[in-house]
Design an enzyme around this catalytic site. Sequence first.
Site, PDB file in Angstrom:
ATOM      1  N   LYS A   1      -2.039  -2.316   8.154  1.00 13.11           N
ATOM      2  CA  LYS A   1      -3.121  -2.143   8.626  1.00 13.11           C
ATOM      3  C   LYS A   1      -3.203  -2.682   9.879  1.00 13.11           C
ATOM      4  CE  LYS A   1      -6.248  -1.025   4.998  1.00 13.11           C
ATOM      5  NZ  LYS A   1      -6.988  -1.505   4.334  1.00 13.11           N
TER       6      LYS A   1
ATOM      7  N   ARG B   1      -0.828  -1.673  -6.942  1.00 10.37           N
ATOM      8  CA  ARG B   1      -0.767  -3.614  -5.671  1.00 10.37           C
ATOM      9  C   ARG B   1      -1.583  -3.880  -6.892  1.00 10.37           C
ATOM     10  NH1 ARG B   1      -1.288  -4.462  -0.343  1.00 10.37           N
ATOM     11  NH2 ARG B   1      -3.318  -5.174   0.462  1.00 10.37           N
TER      12      ARG B   1
ATOM     13  N   ARG C   1       0.974  -1.166   0.285  1.00 13.39           N
ATOM     14  CA  ARG C   1       0.307   0.182  -0.133  1.00 13.39           C
ATOM     15  C   ARG C   1       1.081   1.537   0.572  1.00 13.39           C
ATOM     16  NH1 ARG C   1      -2.145  -3.411   3.724  1.00 13.39           N
ATOM     17  NH2 ARG C   1      -3.938  -4.285   4.024  1.00 13.39           N
TER      18      ARG C   1
ATOM     19  N   HIS D   1      -3.802  -9.529   3.607  1.00 15.71           N
ATOM     20  CA  HIS D   1      -4.997  -9.565   3.623  1.00 15.71           C
ATOM     21  C   HIS D   1      -5.546 -10.363   4.840  1.00 15.71           C
ATOM     22  CE1 HIS D   1      -5.847  -8.543  -0.538  1.00 15.71           C
ATOM     23  NE2 HIS D   1      -6.138  -6.814  -0.171  1.00 15.71           N
TER      24      HIS D   1
ATOM     25  N   TYR E   1      -9.208 -10.520  -6.762  1.00 12.38           N
ATOM     26  CA  TYR E   1      -8.567 -10.679  -7.782  1.00 12.38           C
ATOM     27  C   TYR E   1      -8.227 -12.305  -8.817  1.00 12.38           C
ATOM     28  CZ  TYR E   1      -6.152  -6.995  -4.733  1.00 12.38           C
ATOM     29  OH  TYR E   1      -5.879  -6.343  -4.298  1.00 12.38           O
TER      30      TYR E   1
ATOM     31  N   HIS F   1      -2.930   2.090  -6.001  1.00  9.09           N
ATOM     32  CA  HIS F   1      -2.997   1.453  -5.794  1.00  9.09           C
ATOM     33  C   HIS F   1      -3.413  -0.081  -6.833  1.00  9.09           C
ATOM     34  CE1 HIS F   1      -4.534   0.056  -2.212  1.00  9.09           C
ATOM     35  NE2 HIS F   1      -5.873  -0.593  -2.357  1.00  9.09           N
TER      36      HIS F   1
END
Length: 308
Positions: free
Chosen positions: A181, A256, A157, A279, A288, A253
């Site tokens: 995150k 990514r 990210r 994730h 994806y 992004h």
Amino acid sequence: MPTTPLERAVRGWLDHLRVERGMSPHTLRAYERDARRYLTYLDRAGVREPADVTEAHVTGFLAWLREGDEEHPPLAASSAARAVVAVRGWHRFLALEGDVTADVAGAVQPPTPPRRLPKAIPLDQVERLLSAASVGDTPASLRDRALLEVLYGIGARVSEAVGLDVDDVDLGERSVRVLGKGDKERVLPLGSYAAEAVTAYLVRGRPALAAAGKGTPALFLNQRGGRLSRQSAWTVIQHAADRADLAGHVSPHTLRHSFATHLLDGGADVRVVQELLGHASVTTTQIYTMVSVHQLREVFAAAHPRAR
């Protein structure tokens, strides 16, 4: 300072998310915006205390988000869903803390946004973009090439990339330590192209940029010697995309998404890609695979004699 019972309750929830849950400032700002919108709705409905909120208020708020009014335009399903998730989290917190007797939002489901294919660009366009980041041999050019190589090379990210410190990169082991995150750390392999670009930047680019600053451990520096911002990273990519003559919107992004899509197209297991992307759930990563299926259908339609 919060002045009403509702505002104080929201502040307590946000403090809980920041201190105990370790949420990022960016996520907290989004949640606070959604909570402020909710308080506006409750104020118009004459609600003054958290205990006075009912399930009908929550469902009414959702309808208001989707319909809008003279002062507030209607929100898309994805934005409304995010706001409802925030509201549900707040009410759940109040119930767990014992501030109210029941979670009135527990049964209210956010709208389901349409599933959209993540934007990815073909490998040849990625290579054009990376090449366009290197204009001459200036410190900024070396930095820009290293930044884009890292974004695509590890699928980071943009906040993770600009948050890297020099010590997070191990060029001997060809690995990068990323803080994602929720302050979750993951160590990612660094490909040879990215490693070479980072090495060139560290040797010939970063020292010149660092000389203008007061000393920082940040890997990617701006012209004043400070840490490169997310906004500046976006600008770097936009300028490279313009030089590469790439049509459409190219963002951090995009790289990514392209990283994940190209891995899956190359046969990588979806759970491995999940770990690389950071994730929490494989469900997020599985979107994806829709890109790959779409590409398979295109090839099938063009090549199979009975496809039409």
